[in-house]
Design a protein around this motif. Structure first.
Motif, PDB file in Angstrom:
ATOM      1  N   PHE A 160      -9.076   4.145 -10.167  1.00 24.52           N
ATOM      2  CA  PHE A 160     -10.377   4.763  -9.903  1.00 24.52           C
ATOM      3  C   PHE A 160     -10.090   6.234  -9.622  1.00 24.52           C
TER       4      PHE A 160
ATOM      5  N   GLY B 203      -5.480   1.385  -8.163  1.00 26.94           N
ATOM      6  CA  GLY B 203      -6.876   0.980  -8.327  1.00 26.94           C
ATOM      7  C   GLY B 203      -7.489   1.535  -9.609  1.00 26.94           C
TER       8      GLY B 203
ATOM      9  N   MET C 242      -4.381   9.698  -7.264  1.00 26.86           N
ATOM     10  CA  MET C 242      -4.083  10.219  -8.606  1.00 26.86           C
ATOM     11  C   MET C 242      -4.521  11.672  -8.718  1.00 26.86           C
TER      12      MET C 242
ATOM     13  N   GLU D 226      12.954  10.120 -15.827  1.00 29.23           N
ATOM     14  CA  GLU D 226      12.147   9.011 -15.312  1.00 29.23           C
ATOM     15  C   GLU D 226      13.011   7.752 -15.245  1.00 29.23           C
TER      16      GLU D 226
HETATM   17  C1  LIG Z   1      -2.452  -0.397  -3.889  1.00 32.16           C
HETATM   18  C2  LIG Z   1      -2.705   1.004  -4.364  1.00 32.16           C
HETATM   19  C3  LIG Z   1      -3.935   1.339  -4.949  1.00 32.16           C
HETATM   20  C4  LIG Z   1      -4.191   2.633  -5.365  1.00 32.16           C
HETATM   21  N1  LIG Z   1      -5.409   2.929  -5.928  1.00 32.16           N
HETATM   22  C5  LIG Z   1      -5.683   4.194  -6.311  1.00 32.16           C
HETATM   23  C6  LIG Z   1      -6.938   4.520  -6.910  1.00 32.16           C
HETATM   24  O1  LIG Z   1      -7.795   3.665  -7.162  1.00 32.16           O
HETATM   25  N2  LIG Z   1      -7.172   5.812  -7.240  1.00 32.16           N
HETATM   26  C7  LIG Z   1      -6.247   6.794  -7.007  1.00 32.16           C
HETATM   27  O2  LIG Z   1      -6.533   7.962  -7.317  1.00 32.16           O
HETATM   28  N3  LIG Z   1      -5.046   6.521  -6.468  1.00 32.16           N
HETATM   29  C8  LIG Z   1      -4.743   5.240  -6.115  1.00 32.16           C
HETATM   30  N4  LIG Z   1      -3.517   4.952  -5.591  1.00 32.16           N
HETATM   31  C9  LIG Z   1      -2.540   6.046  -5.407  1.00 32.16           C
HETATM   32  C10 LIG Z   1      -1.940   6.519  -6.727  1.00 32.16           C
HETATM   33  O3  LIG Z   1      -1.484   5.423  -7.486  1.00 32.16           O
HETATM   34  C11 LIG Z   1      -0.782   7.454  -6.428  1.00 32.16           C
HETATM   35  O4  LIG Z   1      -1.181   8.382  -5.444  1.00 32.16           O
HETATM   36  C12 LIG Z   1      -0.307   8.222  -7.661  1.00 32.16           C
HETATM   37  O5  LIG Z   1       0.081   7.334  -8.663  1.00 32.16           O
HETATM   38  C13 LIG Z   1       0.861   9.114  -7.281  1.00 32.16           C
HETATM   39  O6  LIG Z   1       1.415   9.687  -8.443  1.00 32.16           O
HETATM   40  P1  LIG Z   1       2.905  10.260  -8.390  1.00 32.16           P
HETATM   41  O7  LIG Z   1       3.142  10.869  -9.707  1.00 32.16           O
HETATM   42  O8  LIG Z   1       3.097  11.054  -7.169  1.00 32.16           O
HETATM   43  O9  LIG Z   1       3.826   8.965  -8.187  1.00 32.16           O
HETATM   44  P2  LIG Z   1       4.054   7.719  -9.144  1.00 32.16           P
HETATM   45  O10 LIG Z   1       2.887   7.472 -10.002  1.00 32.16           O
HETATM   46  O11 LIG Z   1       4.528   6.640  -8.234  1.00 32.16           O
HETATM   47  O12 LIG Z   1       5.251   8.165 -10.085  1.00 32.16           O
HETATM   48  C14 LIG Z   1       6.551   8.357  -9.609  1.00 32.16           C
HETATM   49  C15 LIG Z   1       7.523   8.125 -10.762  1.00 32.16           C
HETATM   50  O13 LIG Z   1       8.834   8.508 -10.371  1.00 32.16           O
HETATM   51  C16 LIG Z   1       9.756   7.567 -10.883  1.00 32.16           C
HETATM   52  N5  LIG Z   1      10.936   7.645 -10.017  1.00 32.16           N
HETATM   53  C17 LIG Z   1      11.031   7.278  -8.712  1.00 32.16           C
HETATM   54  N6  LIG Z   1      12.261   7.552  -8.238  1.00 32.16           N
HETATM   55  C18 LIG Z   1      12.962   8.099  -9.269  1.00 32.16           C
HETATM   56  C19 LIG Z   1      14.295   8.613  -9.386  1.00 32.16           C
HETATM   57  N7  LIG Z   1      15.141   8.622  -8.342  1.00 32.16           N
HETATM   58  N8  LIG Z   1      14.686   9.118 -10.575  1.00 32.16           N
HETATM   59  C20 LIG Z   1      13.834   9.129 -11.641  1.00 32.16           C
HETATM   60  N9  LIG Z   1      12.563   8.665 -11.572  1.00 32.16           N
HETATM   61  C21 LIG Z   1      12.120   8.166 -10.402  1.00 32.16           C
HETATM   62  C22 LIG Z   1       9.020   6.254 -10.820  1.00 32.16           C
HETATM   63  O14 LIG Z   1       9.563   5.325 -11.741  1.00 32.16           O
HETATM   64  C23 LIG Z   1       7.593   6.674 -11.184  1.00 32.16           C
HETATM   65  O15 LIG Z   1       7.344   6.588 -12.570  1.00 32.16           O
HETATM   66  C24 LIG Z   1      -3.212   3.648  -5.192  1.00 32.16           C
HETATM   67  C25 LIG Z   1      -1.972   3.317  -4.628  1.00 32.16           C
HETATM   68  C26 LIG Z   1      -1.713   2.014  -4.223  1.00 32.16           C
HETATM   69  C27 LIG Z   1      -0.380   1.686  -3.616  1.00 32.16           C
END
Ligand SMILES: Cc1cc2nc3c(=O)[nH]c(=O)nc-3n(C[C@H](O)[C@H](O)[C@H](O)COP(=O)(O)OP(=O)(O)OC[C@H]3O[C@@H](n4cnc5c(N)ncnc54)[C@H](O)[C@@H]3O)c2cc1C
Length: 348
Positions: A48, A46, A267, A35
Motif C-alpha cells: 500500500f 502491505g 516504501m 544485492e
Molecule cells: C509486515 C510489513 C508490512 C509492510 N507494509 C507496508 C505497506 O503497506 N506500505 C509501505 O509503504 N511499507 C510497508 N512496509 C515497509 C516497507 O516494506 C519497507 O519500509 C521498504 O521495503 C524498505 O525498503 P528498503 O529498500 O529500505 O529495504 P528492503 O526493501 O528490505 O530492501 C533491502 C534489500 O537489501 C538486500 N540486502 C540486505 N542485506 C544485504 C547485504 N549485506 N548485501 C547485499 N544485499 C543485502 C535485501 O536482500 C533486500 O533486497 C511493511 C513492512 C513490513 C515488515
C-alpha cells in the motif's frame, strides 16, 4: 565525463537502493548495486503506497514506475470482526505488487547502464568506506517476537482500498494490488500457534487470533502459494532499540530507520530517503565535497525529513496491538473524518 565521476557502491537492491541507483545513473554517475537475493521475488509488505509526491518520482527518474497500480480512495478498520472506523483517504493511495515493482526497478536500472550484481552479499567491516551506501533494509532485532507474513489471493471482493483487521496481538492489512488480486499482509506477535499442514496455515493463525469471518472469507478465495513469504525478528516497540544506532556510513530506507507498517509509509520513505541523499551524493561524485561531509549532510537531511513521523508512528504502534489500545479506536468511530486526516498527514 563518466570517468571523471567517483563511483557509488550501493549495498541492497530494495526500493531505497534501486531508487538511488536509478537517480544517480540518470546523472551519469557510475553505480555498482550489490544485492544478496535475486529478482523478481515476493517480499513481506502491505504493498500500500501512500504519501508519494510525483515530484519525488520525477527527481529520481522513476516516473511511470507505478503504472497500472490500483488507486485506493478509502479505508475501513475492524476490531475482532466489528467495524470500528471507516473514512475516505485524504489523498489517493496506490496498490502494486512488490514483485512487479522489483522487476521494473531492475529493468530501469539496467537500461540506464547500472551494474547490478545479484546473489552478492556484502559484509560490513564496521568502518565507513567512501562512496558506499547501505540500503540493506531492516536490521533484525534478535529478541523481537514480531513476525511479518504475506500472501496474494484472487477472488476476493473488496469495498475499500485498505482494510485493516485487528486481532489478538496481530493486525492484518488487505489491499488490492491488481484488478484480480489482493495482498494480505500481517504483523503478528510470536510465538505462533502450531503450524497446520495446509498451505493456507497463515489463515489459520488469523482464525485462532479472533478473525474467524475474515479467515472464512480468505478460505473461500484462492491463495497464490508462490507468493507466501514471512520474516521474523522485526524491530518494533522496545525491540526497536536493539537496532545498532550510530552505525557508520550512509544508510537509507529501512537501514536508516524503520517505520511501523500500519502507516503504509515505509516504501515511500525508502524512495524519499534516496531523493534526500541524491544531491549530496552527486556533489561527492563530482569531487566537490569529501565523503564524510556528504554523509553528514545526508544524515541531517534524513533527520529533518523523517524524525517527526517516526516518533509519532512509534507512539501509535502499541495501540494497534494491545486490547486497551484497540478498544480506544472504537471511541473514534463517531468522530468526523478530520482527526484521521490530520493523523494521516502527520505520518507522511
Ligand atoms: C509486515 C510489513 C508490512 C509492510 N507494509 C507496508 C505497506 O503497506 N506500505 C509501505 O509503504 N511499507 C510497508 N512496509 C515497509 C516497507 O516494506 C519497507 O519500509 C521498504 O521495503 C524498505 O525498503 P528498503 O529498500 O529500505 O529495504 P528492503 O526493501 O528490505 O530492501 C533491502 C534489500 O537489501 C538486500 N540486502 C540486505 N542485506 C544485504 C547485504 N549485506 N548485501 C547485499 N544485499 C543485502 C535485501 O536482500 C533486500 O533486497 C511493511 C513492512 C513490513 C515488515
Amino acid at each position: 565525463m563518466e570517468e571523471e565521476m567517483k563511483r557509488i557502491s550501493i549495498v541492497g537492491g530494495g526500493l531505497a537502493g534501486f531508487s538511488l541507483g536509478i537517480g544517480l545513473r540518470r546523472h551519469g554517475i557510475p553505480v555498482v548495486l550489490s544485492e544478496a537475493g535475486t529478482y523478481p521475488r515476493h517480499r513481506v509488505c502491505g504493498e500500500f503506497i501512500s504519501g508519494l509526491d510525483p515530484a519525488t518520482l520525477e527527481a529520481l527518474g522513476l516516473t511511470g514506475i507505478l503504472e497500472g497500480a490500483v488507486s485506493h480512495r478509502s479505508t475501513v478498520w475492524y476490531r475482532r470482526e466489528k467495524e470500528v472506523f471507516s473514512a475516505d483517504l485524504p489523498e489517493i493511495a496506490l496498490g502494486l505488487s512488490r514483485y512487479v515493482l522489483d522487476a521494473r526497478c531492475k529493468e530501469r536500472f539496467l537500461a540506464l547502464g547500472g551494474d547490478l550484481r545479484q546473489c552478492s552479499r556484502i559484509c560490513s567491516t564496521g568502518k565507513d568506506t567512501a562512496g558506499q551506501v547501505w540500503a540493506t533494509g531492516r536490521t533484525a532485532a534478535k529478541r523481537s517476537p514480531w513476525l511479518g507474513l504475506k500472501a496474494h489471493f484472487t477472488d476476493v471482493a473488496t469495498t475499500h482500498g485498505l482494510e485493516m483487521h485487528l486481532g489478538d496481538q496481530l493486525y492484518v492489512g488487505l489491499t488490492r494490488v491488481a484488478p484480480d488480486r489482493v495482498n494480505v499482509c500481517a504483523l503478528v506477535r510470536g510465538p505462533l500457534e502450531k503450524r497446520t499442514s495446509r498451505p493456507e496455515w497463515m489463515v489459520d493463525i488469523f482464525r485462532q487470533r479472533g478473525l474467524a469471518s475474515f479467515a472464512d472469507r480468505l478460505d473461500a478465495a484462492t491463495m497464490d502459494e508462490d507468493s507466501v513469504v514471512g520474516v521474523s525478528a522485526l524491530p518494533f516497540g522496545r525491540w526497536a532499540g536493539e537496532r545498532v544506532r550510530g552505525e557508520p556510513g550512509c544508510r537509507l530506507g529501512d537501514a536508516h530507520r524503520q517505520i511501523p507498517p500500519f502507516t503504509g509509509n515505509g516504501m515511500t520513505m525508502a524512495i524519499q530517503s534516496a531523493e534526500s541523499a541524491l544531491p549530496h551524493l552527486r556533489t561527492y561524485a563530482s569531487g566537490a565535497c569529501a565523503w564524510p561531509s556528504a554523509v553528514e549532510q545526508i544524515r541531517r537531511a534524513l533527520a529533518r525529513r523523517f524524525d517527526k513521523r517516526l516518533r509519532l508512528a512509534g507512539l501509535i504502534h502499541p495501540f494497534l496491538t494491545h486490547p486497551w489500545g484497540q478498544s480506544m479506536l472504537s471511541l473514534g468511530r463517531g468522530l468526523p473524518g478530520r482527526p484521521f486526516d490530520l493523523l494521516y498527514h502527520a505520518l507522511r
